[in-house]
Design a protein around this motif. Structure first.
Motif, short mmCIF file in Angstrom:
data_model
loop_
_atom_site.label_atom_id
_atom_site.label_comp_id
_atom_site.label_asym_id
_atom_site.label_seq_id
_atom_site.Cartn_x
_atom_site.Cartn_y
_atom_site.Cartn_z
N PHE A 108 18.53 36.58 23.25
CA PHE A 108 19.37 37.05 24.35
C PHE A 108 20.87 36.82 24.11
CE2 PHE A 108 15.29 36.59 26.59
CZ PHE A 108 15.22 37.85 27.17
N LYS A 111 23.48 39.56 24.78
CA LYS A 111 22.86 40.61 25.60
C LYS A 111 23.17 40.37 27.08
CE LYS A 111 18.98 41.71 22.48
NZ LYS A 111 19.34 40.84 21.35
N CYS A 113 21.23 39.91 29.62
CA CYS A 113 20.39 38.91 30.28
C CYS A 113 20.59 37.55 29.63
CB CYS A 113 18.92 39.32 30.21
SG CYS A 113 18.58 40.91 31.01
N CYS A 146 18.55 38.47 34.66
CA CYS A 146 19.30 39.69 34.36
C CYS A 146 20.18 40.11 35.54
CB CYS A 146 18.35 40.82 34.00
SG CYS A 146 17.34 40.50 32.53
N PHE A 230 11.28 43.31 27.05
CA PHE A 230 12.42 43.12 26.15
C PHE A 230 11.96 43.41 24.71
CE2 PHE A 230 13.05 40.18 29.74
CZ PHE A 230 14.25 40.68 30.22
#
Length: 251
Positions: A108, A111, A113, A146, A230
């Motif tokens: 992550f 990213k 999230c 998220c 994901f």
């Protein structure tokens, strides 16, 4: 009963005992300045994770739960009006938890999230339309968030995690596999991993947008757990469980 401050100082034990029967009003220079009263423990019913047999039918409110949390150094969860005392996790639990957290952090990073580990309060309310109607507070081992816009002005998270991971302990197995499963599903969590150290397995749930079980897989041995939510987030179970110390027979 009314007494002056000097009398209280000279016979504190006597008046402390009398609070079992009545309040003691303390005066100074003829004015009431304080009250000595009996302290009653809040009527909380703690369900220790090792002692589920003490379950009660009385549900406590969120306000009572917060009074308990703010007056204690212990960690608690509130689920369906019942309070659970969170025991200190075992060594292997933390080893595997850290392994998963490492995979999640690397995936992550950069990213939108973010993965976070306990302790972090997650406020859920099942099928209700708002938290006040069905307040539940849990501390999952790992959450993937998220919706950081749901962090309030007090820096508290009030959103719904997209993915939750719980690493089982002997004392939490029933709660994690039944009670929390139901809570996460009906609250809108999309994916739930239950990691079983004893069986060296992962029970992997995916929930639909209608808040029902969309997929259930039990992974063992040489399997790979892959997130449908994901893409590319995956962990080989042999790599995960090789960190667990081999069991040694007790003398």
């Amino acid at each position: 009963m009314r007494i002056n401050a000097t009398d209280l100082q000279n016979a504190f034990g006597k008046y402390l005992a009398l609070t079992e029967k009545e309040d003691i009003i303390i005066t100074k220079n003829g004015r009431s300045v304080a009250k000595l009263t009996r302290y009653n423990e809040p009527d909380y019913f703690l369900i220790h994770e090792e002692a589920l047999k003490y379950k009660t039918t009385r549900k406590i409110s969120y306000e009572e739960y917060m009074e308990l949390v703010e007056s204690s150094d212990q960690r608690y969860e509130l689920i369906d009006g019942e309070v659970y005392l969170l025991a200190s996790p075992a060594f292997d639990h933390q080893v595997v938890l850290n392994e998963i957290a490492g995979y999640f952090y690397n995936y992550f990073k950069g990213k939108p999230c973010r993965s976070l580990t306990a302790p972090l309060d997650v406020r859920l309310f099942g099928y209700a339309t708002k938290f006040e109607e069905d307040p539940n507070v849990v501390q999952p081992d790992i959450v993937v968030v998220c919706d950081e816009d749901k962090v309030n002005a007090d820096n508290r998270y009030e959103g719904i995690p997209s993915l939750v991971v719980e690493v089982l302990s002997p004392s939490t197995k029933g709660k994690d596999m039944v009670t929390k499963l139901n809570l996460y599903m009906k609250s809108g969590v999309r994916e739930y991993w239950i990691v079983d150290l004893a069986e060296r397995s992962i029970t992997h749930y995916a929930f639909s947008g209608e808040r029902d079980i969309e997929r259930l897989i039990i992974l063992r041995e040489d399997d790979i757990v892959r997130s449908p939510l994901f893409p590319g987030l995956e962990i080989r179970l042999p790599d995960l469980f090789e960190e667990i110390r081999p069991k040694t027979p007790k003398d």
